[in-house]
Design a protein around this motif. Structure first.
Motif, PDB file in Angstrom:
ATOM      1  N   MET A  70     -45.130 -33.132  26.517  1.00 61.81           N
ATOM      2  CA  MET A  70     -44.106 -34.171  26.677  1.00 61.81           C
ATOM      3  C   MET A  70     -44.747 -35.434  27.204  1.00 61.81           C
ATOM      4  O   MET A  70     -45.705 -35.357  27.967  1.00 61.81           O
TER       5      MET A  70
ATOM      6  N   HIS B 254     -41.554 -41.979  29.927  1.00 62.95           N
ATOM      7  CA  HIS B 254     -40.144 -41.929  29.524  1.00 62.95           C
ATOM      8  C   HIS B 254     -39.358 -43.059  30.169  1.00 62.95           C
ATOM      9  O   HIS B 254     -38.366 -43.532  29.619  1.00 62.95           O
TER      10      HIS B 254
ATOM     11  N   ASP C 250     -35.236 -33.994  31.362  1.00 59.04           N
ATOM     12  CA  ASP C 250     -36.281 -33.146  31.959  1.00 59.04           C
ATOM     13  C   ASP C 250     -35.844 -32.455  33.250  1.00 59.04           C
ATOM     14  O   ASP C 250     -36.631 -31.712  33.849  1.00 59.04           O
TER      15      ASP C 250
ATOM     16  N   HIS D  79     -38.127 -25.454  30.288  1.00 63.21           N
ATOM     17  CA  HIS D  79     -38.433 -26.801  29.840  1.00 63.21           C
ATOM     18  C   HIS D  79     -38.170 -26.931  28.354  1.00 63.21           C
ATOM     19  O   HIS D  79     -38.314 -26.002  27.602  1.00 63.21           O
TER      20      HIS D  79
ATOM     21  N   HIS E 254     -32.511 -31.314  25.579  1.00 62.09           N
ATOM     22  CA  HIS E 254     -33.265 -32.162  24.655  1.00 62.09           C
ATOM     23  C   HIS E 254     -32.623 -32.219  23.262  1.00 62.09           C
ATOM     24  O   HIS E 254     -33.234 -32.721  22.322  1.00 62.09           O
TER      25      HIS E 254
ATOM     26  N   HIS F 256     -35.474 -40.091  25.027  1.00 59.32           N
ATOM     27  CA  HIS F 256     -36.287 -39.018  25.616  1.00 59.32           C
ATOM     28  C   HIS F 256     -36.655 -37.932  24.591  1.00 59.32           C
ATOM     29  O   HIS F 256     -37.847 -37.710  24.342  1.00 59.32           O
TER      30      HIS F 256
ATOM     31  N   ASP G 149     -40.313 -37.069  22.883  1.00 61.55           N
ATOM     32  CA  ASP G 149     -40.855 -35.709  23.021  1.00 61.55           C
ATOM     33  C   ASP G 149     -41.227 -35.098  21.670  1.00 61.55           C
ATOM     34  O   ASP G 149     -42.185 -34.320  21.570  1.00 61.55           O
TER      35      ASP G 149
END
Ligand SMILES: [Zn+2]
Length: 175
Positions: free
Chosen positions: A1, A7, A36, A44, A49, A86, A90
């Motif tokens: 990431m 970010h 996150d 994670h 996401h 974000h 990623d």
């Protein structure tokens, strides 16, 4: 990431370049860190996401703002786009469940151009969309970087650029 610093600094600089004030840009850019927070639950790249999960929360807020506080609609849309930045970023660093649950594969986009230092005319372009079934693992301990040397260097260059821009713009206005 990308690390949290990246970010934050990417949407922050975009917002500043769009003419948004420093305080507001800081507040909005901080929202990009929200996905996150799943690390607090030892998972994670979880459903936080997914653009559908993000829109599940943001779309009603946009609708309420549009109906009841029309002056805030733009702000809420900007906040949503910042949060969506974000998972988008990623995507280019590791497998991200961006379309979960509608699409049950995590996506990782690899775009690289490599050359040979002995012969720079040898250029290899790599473009690959990798897929992996979405699995949300609970991990006992996760080490994640908050910032790295590279991230700090990029952030400093961007910040210096923004300070110079502010300096030149204020000088231009005073002429
Ligand atoms: Zn992430």
């Amino acid at each position: 990431m990308p690390e949290p610093l990246i970010h934050f600094i990417v949407p922050f600089s975009v917002l500043i370049m769009c003419g948004i004030g420093v305080k507001k840009a800081t507040l909005f850019a901080s929202l990009a860190l929200l996905p996150d927070l799943d690390v607090l639950f030892h998972i994670h790249r979880s459903f936080s996401h997914s653009i559908f999960f993000i829109l599940l929360f943001c779309a009603p807020v946009i609708a309420i703002a549009a109906v009841k506080h029309s002056t805030m609609t733009t702000d809420v849309i900007i906040a949503t786009l910042v949060i969506l930045s974000h998972p988008f970023m990623d995507l280019f660093t590791y497998f991200t469940p961006i379309f979960w649950p509608l699409y049950n594969n995590a996506i990782y986009i690899v775009v690289e151009m490599i050359t040979n230092m002995d012969n720079v005319s040898q250029v290899h372009l790599l473009f690959e969309i990798k897929l992996e079934p979405v699995m949300f693992h609970h991990t006992a301990s996760i080490y994640v970087p908050i910032f790295t040397s590279q991230g700090v260097a990029i952030t400093l260059v961007i910040l210096i650029g923004l300070i110079l821009r502010h300096f030149f713009l204020s000088k231009k206005e005073s002429v």
